[in-house]
Structures are given as structure tokens and as C-alpha cells.
Design a protein around this motif. Structure first.
Motif, short mmCIF file in Angstrom:
data_model
loop_
_atom_site.label_atom_id
_atom_site.label_comp_id
_atom_site.label_asym_id
_atom_site.label_seq_id
_atom_site.Cartn_x
_atom_site.Cartn_y
_atom_site.Cartn_z
N ASP A 36 0.85 -1.19 0.00
CA ASP A 36 0.00 0.00 0.00
C ASP A 36 0.89 1.25 0.00
O ASP A 36 2.07 1.18 0.34
CB ASP A 36 -0.90 -0.02 1.25
CG ASP A 36 -2.08 0.91 1.11
OD1 ASP A 36 -2.33 1.38 -0.02
OD2 ASP A 36 -2.75 1.18 2.12
N GLY A 37 0.32 2.37 -0.42
CA GLY A 37 1.06 3.63 -0.35
C GLY A 37 1.49 4.19 -1.69
O GLY A 37 2.07 5.27 -1.75
N HIS A 38 1.19 3.47 -2.80
CA HIS A 38 1.57 3.95 -4.14
C HIS A 38 0.39 3.90 -5.09
O HIS A 38 0.57 3.78 -6.30
CB HIS A 38 2.73 3.12 -4.70
CG HIS A 38 3.88 2.94 -3.76
ND1 HIS A 38 3.87 2.01 -2.76
CD2 HIS A 38 5.05 3.61 -3.66
CE1 HIS A 38 4.99 2.09 -2.07
NE2 HIS A 38 5.73 3.06 -2.59
N SER A 69 -7.07 -1.76 -3.65
CA SER A 69 -7.38 -1.97 -2.24
C SER A 69 -8.08 -3.31 -2.03
O SER A 69 -9.01 -3.67 -2.77
CB SER A 69 -8.26 -0.83 -1.73
OG SER A 69 -8.77 -1.12 -0.45
N THR A 81 -2.28 -5.54 4.85
CA THR A 81 -1.63 -4.54 4.00
C THR A 81 -0.29 -4.14 4.62
O THR A 81 -0.08 -4.27 5.83
CB THR A 81 -2.51 -3.29 3.84
OG1 THR A 81 -2.81 -2.75 5.14
CG2 THR A 81 -3.80 -3.62 3.11
N THR A 122 2.84 -1.04 4.33
CA THR A 122 3.33 0.23 3.80
C THR A 122 4.81 0.38 4.14
O THR A 122 5.18 0.58 5.30
CB THR A 122 2.54 1.41 4.39
OG1 THR A 122 1.14 1.21 4.16
CG2 THR A 122 2.95 2.74 3.76
N LEU A 129 6.65 2.79 3.37
CA LEU A 129 6.99 4.18 3.67
C LEU A 129 7.02 4.44 5.18
O LEU A 129 7.67 5.37 5.65
CB LEU A 129 5.99 5.13 2.99
CG LEU A 129 6.02 5.10 1.45
CD1 LEU A 129 4.89 5.94 0.88
CD2 LEU A 129 7.37 5.60 0.93
N GLN A 130 6.26 3.65 5.95
CA GLN A 130 6.26 3.83 7.40
C GLN A 130 7.46 3.16 8.05
O GLN A 130 8.15 3.73 8.89
CB GLN A 130 4.96 3.27 7.99
CG GLN A 130 3.72 4.03 7.55
CD GLN A 130 2.44 3.38 8.05
OE1 GLN A 130 2.44 2.21 8.45
NE2 GLN A 130 1.36 4.13 8.04
N TYR A 181 8.08 3.10 -6.98
CA TYR A 181 8.64 2.89 -5.65
C TYR A 181 9.96 3.65 -5.52
O TYR A 181 10.69 3.83 -6.49
CB TYR A 181 8.86 1.39 -5.40
CG TYR A 181 7.59 0.64 -5.08
CD1 TYR A 181 6.46 0.76 -5.89
CD2 TYR A 181 7.51 -0.18 -3.98
CE1 TYR A 181 5.30 0.09 -5.58
CE2 TYR A 181 6.35 -0.87 -3.67
CZ TYR A 181 5.24 -0.73 -4.48
OH TYR A 181 4.07 -1.39 -4.18
N GLU A 194 12.92 1.44 -1.07
CA GLU A 194 11.89 0.39 -1.11
C GLU A 194 12.28 -0.70 -2.11
O GLU A 194 12.08 -1.90 -1.83
CB GLU A 194 10.54 1.00 -1.51
CG GLU A 194 9.98 2.00 -0.51
CD GLU A 194 8.72 2.67 -1.03
OE1 GLU A 194 7.67 2.54 -0.36
OE2 GLU A 194 8.78 3.32 -2.09
#
Length: 459
Positions: free
Chosen positions: A161-163, A167, A192, A194, A196-197, A217, A221
Motif C-alpha cells: 500500500d502507499g503507491h 485496495s 496490507t 506500507t 513508507l512507514q 517505488y 523500497e
């Protein structure tokens, strides 16, 4: 008057007639016994329904044949309802010597019902060792899914998730909620992730899915995903056309998969029979990988797909082709979603069919100590979307990809079919004719036949 003497030899003739009758009776009984013995020895049944609804699916049979541990199936129901369960559960018992089926009346054996927490009649509980799981419904799909859960335990699959990925909670046409439900039914815990976190892939990640990202990405990543695969991780890439993903493309190119910047158009007229358009290629040509082996006579649909080119990876081994379009296809080079019109004929520079739209590959760890990494790449994420997952073999293809990635090869097959209701429509006159034929006609024919035999013997 002198008494008339009985004819000579009459007693002997009656004895011979009695002996003949006894002999024929014994022969008749022997024939009946032999026929019963032969039928029991060669017990066969034929499923004449169009979709073989009353036969076990290839997936269930494959699963049962691969059993190495004993499994017990308890059917908790009222005694008079046991016969309804025998048709299906008997097939499980016949297919594997490791399966035993017990029909249990919970009112007569309350301690067993209490042990498995049975709350209602009609519950089917699948048990193996210390594990047990109730079937979600009493059809083949429910029982087989319970069997899978008991055998596999629970594995975790993460959707990135995040890009702008699709869903797993989206119930719309392009969402992935149906796929999430199918995965849950086959004993996967779906979550899911992420990066980025926290730029880290959890240790319990059995399969990572990257489904239709709208943005590329970041290099950190990409490095995390690359290390994950090299360390024995498994990733399913579903990458749509018209989206620029240079970092992901570069990652895949290192393993011999080059994504073309195109949109596949297939002019194969057979596809029109399914009501599809040229930008929805119908796939009937597959490779030899276990993922697609069961699909050799089943069509799958790749709506709005890009194609890909296969070359040798760093180890000199090319990825394996899974799905390919027809000879009548081509790739519209330079496709982007803002294009107003798609050419119906190949232009100079367009790749010509057949075009590869899905591949698989295995990756060995650099140090040779870690497990084998695996990846699958498809040219569209709509393959698993709610609107298309139910098309012909799409669900089997996507689920087979996930099961191959998670090394659950025994689950790679064609799944149980949804039972269709079959009805016989008759008008009032036809129902009346059927009633007269069954209630009066057949008994009358039997009575007349018996009377005819009686009359002939009298003469």
C-alpha cells in the motif's frame, strides 16, 4: 368300475421337473450373487450434469491424493439427515485411505458435539491431529477449504500500500475484496503493508503482492524488495500499462523481465464470443509451469494488459512464460491512458503477437544458504479485480500463482465449482400427463403384462 391306474413314470417326471426347478433357481440365485459381487467390486457412478456438479473438483482430488496424515470428517446432524451428507462426504472417503467420515447425531453424542463446539445441526467439522476447523458451508468448496485450513494452518500474505495500489477492502469493480475473500477461504491471513512507514518486510510474510501501483517505488523500497526476494521471499507483481515505473522496471529487468510500454490489442475473433473487446486479450496459450498446467483447456482474461519481453537473468536463466496472447495480437507502443483512440491495426514499431503477458521466475540466494526466491509478473492487475476474478479461469490462475509462490503446490488446480440450480419447467398439461403415466400408466402396463402371461399359460 375298476379304478383307473395312474400313468407309469408320472412320479419320476415330477421328480425331474422339481430337480430342474431347483437347478434353475440355484442358477438364478448364483447369477444374482455374482452380479452383486461384481457391482460391489467395481462400484462406479456417473455424473451426467453439464458442469460435473456432483463430482469432486481436480483441486479436491489432488489434495486428497497428497494426504500423508489421517483426517476425520464429522457430519453433525439429525439421524434422518445423514443420507444428504453421504453423497458428498462419501466421495472424500473413497478418494483417500487417510480420510474417515463419521455421521454424528449431536443429541445422542453430546460430549463429542461439545468437544468441537457444535452449535447447530448440519455442521461439518474437519479434524486432523490437534487441529480442527468447521466447514463454512456444507458443499464441496466449504469442506475442501476447511481441509486446507486444517492441513496448512494459517499463512500471512501482504498487499503493498502507499503507491495507489488496488485496495483489498474495495468492493467496486476494480477493487480486490473478492480476491481477499478467496485467499482467506484458503487459509491465508490477508494484511496490507506500507514500506513508507517502516522500510521492512515482516518475517511472517509468505507472499508479497504489488497490485497496480499508480506511482513508482523509491530506491530504498526497491532495495528492500530486492533483498527480500534474494533472501527467499516471494512476490507477485501485477503492473498495469500506461504507468511509468522506472525503478520497478529496473528491478525486474535484473531478473530477465522487461516490461514494454505498450497496451496489448488482440484481434482474435474467438475472444468476441465471450463479449470482450480487442483490449481484453483472451488467453488460451499457456506455458508448462505448475501454475498454468491445470488451465490448458480453460480461458483467462487479461483486461488492459501490457506485454513483457523475456531475456536471460544474471545467472543465464530466462524466466518462464506463463500466458501468451494469440498470433493476431500486437502491442500499441507508447500507450498512455490519455490516448483518445487505440489503433486497430499494428503500426510501425508495435510489437507483434504472440505476446507474453505473465511470467514466473526463481531466484537463488547469492550465498546459496537461504531459500529459493520466487516471483510472478503479470501485465495487468485487473486480472484479480472484482469485475474479472470470476471470469472462466481467472480465479484459478491468480490463486495458483499465490499458492506456487507460497510453495503450496498441492493447492494448484481447478477449484470446486459453484453448484447451479437445475430446474425442469412443465406446464399444467405436461404435469397431468406425468401424473397419469406414473400413477396409472406404469402399474396398468405391469398388470396387463402379468395377465397376458397368465392367459398364455392357461392355454
Amino acid at each position: 368300475m375298476p379304478e383307473k391306474e395312474p400313468p407309469k413314470g408320472g412320479g419320476r417326471q415330477r421328480i425331474l421337473q422339481g430337480a430342474n426347478l431347483a437347478l434353475y433357481t440355484l442358477i438364478g440365485i448364483a447369477i444374482i450373487v455374482l452380479v452383486n459381487w461384481f457391482v460391489n467390486l467395481h462400484d462406479k457412478s456417473w455424473d451426467l450434469t453439464p458442469n460435473q456438479e456432483y463430482s469432486l473438483s481436480p483441486q479436491t482430488i489432488k489434495l486428497l491424493k497428497s494426504l500423508r496424515q489421517d483426517v476425520t470428517i464429522y457430519a453433525f446432524d439429525r439421524k434422518e439427515a445423514f443420507s444428504r451428507r453421504r453423497d458428498l462426504l462419501g466421495e472424500y472417503e473413497s478418494a483417500s485411505k487417510h480420510v474417515a467420515v463419521h455421521y454424528v447425531d449431536p443429541d445422542r453424542q453430546p460430549e463429542l458435539a461439545k468437544q468441537y463446539g457444535i452449535q447447530s445441526y448440519g455442521t461439518i467439522e474437519v479434524v486432523s491431529g490437534a487441529r480442527h476447523f468447521p466447514a463454512q458451508n456444507t458443499n464441496e468448496e466449504g469442506v475442501t477449504n476447511a481441509l486446507i485450513r486444517v492441513l496448512m494452518g494459517e499463512k500471512t500474505i501482504y498487499f503493498m500500500d502507499g503507491h495507489g495500489e488496488r485496495s483489498i477492502s474495495d468492493t467496486g469493480r476494480d477493487g480486490f475484496q473478492n480476491l481477499k475473500n478467496e485467499l482467506s477461504d484458503e487459509s491465508y491471513s490477508v494484511k496490507t503493508l506500507t514500506l513508507l512507514q517502516k522500510n521492512e518486510i515482516p518475517a511472517n510474510c509468505e507472499v508479497l503482492v504489488i497490485a497496480g501501483p499508480k506511482h513508482d517505488y523509491l530506491p530504498p523500497e526497491i532495495e528492500t524488495i530486492s533483498n527480500y526476494i534474494k533472501g527467499g521471499g516471494r512476490v507477485l507483481f501485477m503492473l498495469d500499462p500506461g504507468v511509468r515505473l522506472p525503478n520497478l522496471n529496473k528491478l525486474l529487468a535484473g531478473w530477465g523481465v522487461t516490461l514494454r510500454d505498450d497496451l496489448v490489442v488482440d484481434l482474435n475473433p474467438v475472444a468476441r464470443l465471450f463479449g470482450t473487446t480487442p483490449v481484453m486479450p483472451l488467453i488460451i496459450k499457456y506455458g508448462s509451469n505448475p501454475i498454468v498446467e491445470p488451465l490448458q483447456r480453460t480461458a483467462t482474461l487479461f483486461p488492459l494488459s501490457r506485454s513483457m519481453e523475456i531475456s536471460k537473468d544474471a545467472h543465464g536463466t530466462p524466466p518462464e512464460m506463463l500466458c501468451q496472447t494469440s498470433d493476431d495480437s500486437f502491442g500499441v507502443e507508447g500507450f498512455n491512458p490519455s490516448m483518445q483512440q487505440i489503433s486497430s491495426r499494428p503500426r510501425p514499431g508495435d510489437a507483434k503477437g504472440p505476446l507474453t503477458v505473465a511470467v514466473s521466475d526463481t531466484v537463488s540466494a547469492p550465498d546459496g544458504k537461504k531459500g529459493e526466491g520466487r516471483l510472478v509478473v503479470t501485465g495487468t492487475s485487473l486480472l484479480g479485480a472484482n469485475a474479472y476474478l470470476g471470469f472462466q479461469g481467472n480465479k484459478d490462475l491468480v490463486m495458483n500463482m499465490v499458492n506456487w509462490l507460497s510453495a503450496e503446490e498441492s493447492l494448484i488446480s481447478i477449484r470446486p465449482k459453484t453448484q447451479e440450480q437445475q430446474t425442469l419447467n412443465m406446464n399444467q398439461r405436461q404435469m397431468g400427463q406425468l401424473l397419469y403415466l406414473g400413477v396409472f400408466g406404469l402399474p396398468l402396463i405391469i398388470i396387463l403384462a402379468g395377465a397376458g402371461v397368465w392367459w398364455r399359460r392357461r392355454r
